[in-house]
Design a protein around this motif. Sequence first.
Motif, PDB file in Angstrom:
ATOM      1  N   UNK A 313      42.404  24.671  42.625  1.00  0.00           N
ATOM      2  CA  UNK A 313      40.812  25.103  42.430  1.00  0.00           C
ATOM      3  C   UNK A 313      40.787  26.004  41.540  1.00  0.00           C
ATOM      4  N   UNK A 314      39.641  26.088  40.624  1.00  0.00           N
ATOM      5  CA  UNK A 314      39.160  27.020  39.493  1.00  0.00           C
ATOM      6  C   UNK A 314      39.157  28.349  40.201  1.00  0.00           C
ATOM      7  N   UNK A 315      39.851  29.360  39.616  1.00  0.00           N
ATOM      8  CA  UNK A 315      39.327  30.763  40.235  1.00  0.00           C
ATOM      9  C   UNK A 315      38.183  31.660  39.905  1.00  0.00           C
ATOM     10  N   UNK A 316      37.422  31.018  38.856  1.00  0.00           N
ATOM     11  CA  UNK A 316      36.217  31.548  38.550  1.00  0.00           C
ATOM     12  C   UNK A 316      36.249  31.764  37.123  1.00  0.00           C
ATOM     13  N   UNK A 317      34.952  32.099  36.591  1.00  0.00           N
ATOM     14  CA  UNK A 317      34.794  32.332  35.073  1.00  0.00           C
ATOM     15  C   UNK A 317      34.014  33.720  34.954  1.00  0.00           C
ATOM     16  N   UNK A 318      33.994  34.605  35.967  1.00  0.00           N
ATOM     17  CA  UNK A 318      33.163  35.783  35.984  1.00  0.00           C
ATOM     18  C   UNK A 318      33.808  36.880  36.202  1.00  0.00           C
ATOM     19  N   UNK A 319      35.301  36.962  36.200  1.00  0.00           N
ATOM     20  CA  UNK A 319      36.106  37.942  36.225  1.00  0.00           C
ATOM     21  C   UNK A 319      35.984  38.504  37.584  1.00  0.00           C
ATOM     22  N   UNK A 320      36.184  39.730  37.974  1.00  0.00           N
ATOM     23  CA  UNK A 320      36.282  40.632  39.226  1.00  0.00           C
ATOM     24  C   UNK A 320      34.995  40.627  39.846  1.00  0.00           C
ATOM     25  N   UNK A 321      33.752  40.565  39.193  1.00  0.00           N
ATOM     26  CA  UNK A 321      32.541  40.682  39.639  1.00  0.00           C
ATOM     27  C   UNK A 321      32.085  39.224  40.529  1.00  0.00           C
ATOM     28  N   UNK A 322      32.464  38.142  39.898  1.00  0.00           N
ATOM     29  CA  UNK A 322      32.094  37.090  40.433  1.00  0.00           C
ATOM     30  C   UNK A 322      30.573  36.579  40.701  1.00  0.00           C
ATOM     31  N   UNK A 323      29.810  37.303  39.761  1.00  0.00           N
ATOM     32  CA  UNK A 323      28.408  37.084  39.923  1.00  0.00           C
ATOM     33  C   UNK A 323      27.652  37.804  41.055  1.00  0.00           C
ATOM     34  N   UNK A 324      28.382  38.631  41.661  1.00  0.00           N
ATOM     35  CA  UNK A 324      27.720  39.371  42.763  1.00  0.00           C
ATOM     36  C   UNK A 324      27.558  41.066  42.126  1.00  0.00           C
ATOM     37  N   UNK A 325      26.436  41.487  41.869  1.00  0.00           N
ATOM     38  CA  UNK A 325      26.205  42.652  41.070  1.00  0.00           C
ATOM     39  C   UNK A 325      26.163  43.829  41.861  1.00  0.00           C
ATOM     40  N   UNK A 326      27.156  44.294  42.620  1.00  0.00           N
ATOM     41  CA  UNK A 326      27.056  45.365  43.910  1.00  0.00           C
ATOM     42  C   UNK A 326      28.004  46.241  43.620  1.00  0.00           C
ATOM     43  N   UNK A 371      35.530  35.408  31.936  1.00  0.00           N
ATOM     44  CA  UNK A 371      36.892  35.964  32.226  1.00  0.00           C
ATOM     45  C   UNK A 371      37.608  35.368  33.359  1.00  0.00           C
ATOM     46  N   UNK A 372      38.623  35.134  33.573  1.00  0.00           N
ATOM     47  CA  UNK A 372      39.396  34.695  34.558  1.00  0.00           C
ATOM     48  C   UNK A 372      39.050  35.331  35.836  1.00  0.00           C
ATOM     49  N   UNK A 373      38.614  34.673  36.838  1.00  0.00           N
ATOM     50  CA  UNK A 373      38.550  35.145  37.917  1.00  0.00           C
ATOM     51  C   UNK A 373      39.886  35.475  38.916  1.00  0.00           C
ATOM     52  N   UNK A 374      39.720  36.366  39.638  1.00  0.00           N
ATOM     53  CA  UNK A 374      40.847  36.754  40.178  1.00  0.00           C
ATOM     54  C   UNK A 374      40.719  37.946  40.958  1.00  0.00           C
ATOM     55  N   UNK A 375      42.121  38.319  41.989  1.00  0.00           N
ATOM     56  CA  UNK A 375      41.960  39.285  42.606  1.00  0.00           C
ATOM     57  C   UNK A 375      42.570  39.444  44.115  1.00  0.00           C
ATOM     58  N   UNK A 376      41.889  39.925  45.047  1.00  0.00           N
ATOM     59  CA  UNK A 376      42.270  40.131  46.316  1.00  0.00           C
ATOM     60  C   UNK A 376      41.275  39.937  47.496  1.00  0.00           C
ATOM     61  N   UNK A 377      41.594  38.793  48.182  1.00  0.00           N
ATOM     62  CA  UNK A 377      40.598  38.409  49.228  1.00  0.00           C
ATOM     63  C   UNK A 377      40.507  39.401  50.059  1.00  0.00           C
ATOM     64  N   UNK A 378      38.937  39.499  50.510  1.00  0.00           N
ATOM     65  CA  UNK A 378      38.630  40.111  51.689  1.00  0.00           C
ATOM     66  C   UNK A 378      38.397  39.575  53.052  1.00  0.00           C
ATOM     67  N   UNK A 379      38.628  38.143  52.643  1.00  0.00           N
ATOM     68  CA  UNK A 379      38.323  37.213  54.021  1.00  0.00           C
ATOM     69  C   UNK A 379      39.673  36.656  54.508  1.00  0.00           C
ATOM     70  N   UNK A 380      40.617  36.352  53.549  1.00  0.00           N
ATOM     71  CA  UNK A 380      41.904  35.701  54.279  1.00  0.00           C
ATOM     72  C   UNK A 380      43.056  36.693  53.941  1.00  0.00           C
ATOM     73  N   UNK A 501      50.421  38.752  38.307  1.00  0.00           N
ATOM     74  CA  UNK A 501      49.283  39.567  38.363  1.00  0.00           C
ATOM     75  C   UNK A 501      48.261  38.840  38.807  1.00  0.00           C
ATOM     76  N   UNK A 502      46.951  39.378  39.015  1.00  0.00           N
ATOM     77  CA  UNK A 502      45.889  38.941  39.632  1.00  0.00           C
ATOM     78  C   UNK A 502      44.816  38.338  38.668  1.00  0.00           C
ATOM     79  N   UNK A 503      45.136  38.237  37.440  1.00  0.00           N
ATOM     80  CA  UNK A 503      44.343  37.570  36.320  1.00  0.00           C
ATOM     81  C   UNK A 503      45.000  36.125  36.127  1.00  0.00           C
ATOM     82  N   UNK A 504      46.089  36.064  35.752  1.00  0.00           N
ATOM     83  CA  UNK A 504      46.828  34.829  35.437  1.00  0.00           C
ATOM     84  C   UNK A 504      47.978  34.205  36.460  1.00  0.00           C
TER      85      UNK A 504
END
Length: 519
Positions: A313-326, A371-380, A501-504
């Motif tokens: 699965x693709x990790x996303x193309x919007x970095x650590x924000x993932x299109x949520x502007x909060x 930017x490469x999506x990645x980070x730490x889940x808040x759900x799982x 790391x949480x980017x690659x």
Amino acid sequence: MNQQHVALAGSTRPAKADATRLRDADPQHRVNVTITLRGKVAPADQIPVERRQDAETTKAVLERYGLTVDQVRLSPGSIVVSGPVAAMDAAFKANLGIYHSATQGDFRGREGELQIPADLEGIVTGVFGLDERQMARRKSGRGSGFQGAMTPDDLERLYNFPAGDGDGQGIGVAEFGGFYFQEDLQAFCSAHNRPTPQVAVVPLSYDPPRSVQELQQLPPDQQQFAAEAGGEVMMDVQIVAGLCPAARISVYFAMFDQRGWIELLDRVIADRPVSVPISWGLTEDHPSWSANALREINKRLEGAADAGITVCVASGDDGSGDQIPDGRAHVDFPSSSPFVLSAGGTMIDESGQEVAWWQAPGHRTRHGGGASGGGVSTTFDRPAYQRNINIDSLNPGSIKGRVLPDVAALAGPPFYDLTLLGRAAPNGGTSASAPLWGALIARINALLPSDKRQRFLTPLLYDSGTNGRPLGEVACRDIAVGHDNGSHPPAVGYPVKAGYDAVTGYGVCDGVALLKGLH
């Protein structure tokens, strides 16, 4: 009918912020839904008695409301049901309406919590398909006009693919809209001196256009979405076809709503390909997800992993924000599931070095960036196989969650050399990383001894080999250079560093080393 109903836990859908309810849905309009039953996915030869009883009970109860049971899938625990809006409203208290949004046009939807007949309490865990709001978006890093895009030969050299063509392997490609044009695949394969593989188009809840003429016959709003997504579909297929031309390639097409995810994964479990690239997803804590949809999709991903299927699965193309502007960090689902291989992104910089993918402004726009999506889940929760990974969430007070991505591959410049509508159309994003890894897994699986084939790859990457190092360290080339994956907002992202790391993740593949490590 005066039968008692009870609330269906986890079924709440919020009001769609950018949509307006226009009117009640036509009471006679027919609707298809998928009902999910309690319990884990079971192998076809190990269906528990309780699952059979639950299916019989559910069928009997729903038929009393005038609904028709069209299909029962005992292995994943799914029942496909159809009937008019009036019967759906009576059975599930859905209050279905027609909504309109600028991005999706007119669609059927609902708000609030569903109810189910009391006889089904504790048996039925979800009702999917009543609400058609979009719950899947493409990860896209279009590189139109970029010179020197990567060919299949280039990718094989860059990532040291072992010899082979994927002969005898099944690869499933997951799509939630778009089109499939065989002529573009043939042109791509001819341009790169590769045989054109046999591709089976598998319509589930969506039947894609197969020609420009069919595309032009769609309603205007559907035509625009299909045209935008179609180039991404062809990218997935061409990357897989160029690297595994002898594989059996199935392209599964489902609607982009919550039901589409269930339908597609049910079919994947039944067909059991060795790998399934998915270049779609949505922020895991997006408010439009219902809790039971996340649970049921993840349950099916677990069932696929148990069957030895590696869903990439693709990790996303919007970095650590993932299109949520909060101002918080977010990750994408299903890339955040513990039961997939999450693929992040890299690029080749001006010096020729492969680095973490980050292009200003650091989030994807129609003018570029990403930017490469990645980070730490808040759900799982963090799975046991990541017990030695010590990366904390950027969000204060978060759980010790699943870390992603696991690995990476080219997502940014120089992009991938692809064909669309008969012309060169370079493209990329982590939606290209996923099919590359799917093709590598199939290529390797064909070369393994029979007792080492069809294994879920992700936990194996974290296991220590005979030298005490995780397989991911041995079989991947570390990406230790590059910008963090911060987007705006938040301005701060996860750092790129030596080692995992949480980017690659563990980095990009060395195919020969991975083959050796899996023997």
